[in-house]
Write a protein that holds these residues in place. Sequence first.
Motif, PDB file in Angstrom:
ATOM      1  N   SER A  98     -22.730 -83.583  -7.211  1.00  0.00           N
ATOM      2  CA  SER A  98     -23.053 -82.150  -7.087  1.00  0.00           C
ATOM      3  C   SER A  98     -24.235 -81.911  -6.160  1.00  0.00           C
ATOM      4  O   SER A  98     -24.292 -80.903  -5.466  1.00  0.00           O
ATOM      5  N   PRO A 138     -19.955 -77.210  -2.250  1.00  0.00           N
ATOM      6  CA  PRO A 138     -18.906 -76.698  -3.152  1.00  0.00           C
ATOM      7  C   PRO A 138     -17.549 -76.546  -2.477  1.00  0.00           C
ATOM      8  O   PRO A 138     -16.514 -76.669  -3.130  1.00  0.00           O
ATOM      9  N   ASP A 139     -17.527 -76.299  -1.164  1.00  0.00           N
ATOM     10  CA  ASP A 139     -16.262 -76.103  -0.456  1.00  0.00           C
ATOM     11  C   ASP A 139     -15.840 -77.326   0.358  1.00  0.00           C
ATOM     12  O   ASP A 139     -14.919 -77.260   1.161  1.00  0.00           O
ATOM     13  N   THR A 175     -11.096 -80.943  -3.397  1.00  0.00           N
ATOM     14  CA  THR A 175     -12.018 -79.897  -2.968  1.00  0.00           C
ATOM     15  C   THR A 175     -13.178 -79.753  -3.941  1.00  0.00           C
ATOM     16  O   THR A 175     -12.970 -79.507  -5.130  1.00  0.00           O
ATOM     17  N   GLY A 176     -14.378 -79.917  -3.423  1.00  0.00           N
ATOM     18  CA  GLY A 176     -15.591 -79.665  -4.193  1.00  0.00           C
ATOM     19  C   GLY A 176     -15.985 -80.771  -5.157  1.00  0.00           C
ATOM     20  O   GLY A 176     -15.218 -81.680  -5.450  1.00  0.00           O
TER      21      GLY A 176
END
Length: 97
Positions: free
Chosen positions: A18, A23-24, A35-36
């Motif tokens: 994270s 995030p994208d 994705t992400g």
Amino acid sequence: MLEWYERVWKKNDTNAISELMAPDCVVHGLGVPVTGPDQFKGFHDGLIEGFSNPSVDVFEMEEIDDKTIGHATFKAIHNSTGKDIEFVFSFSVRWRD
């Protein structure tokens, strides 16, 4: 990239996913696009469940503008068979912020 491989794969620090992944972000080459961070954590968890002692050793890396490209070796032990596995892969990452 070295921090990513060190923290995510060698230290199994899923918080780093994270912290270091947008995030994208879309990751290609894992069968289906991921994705992400949340989807990548699912991929990571599955790999960790199937293989023990995973390690990634980067043996070639170059930075070009906002990209890092390179090659690395993944090694682990397949949990079901106990066999060592090893494969070489390439990576290309575009950085932002």
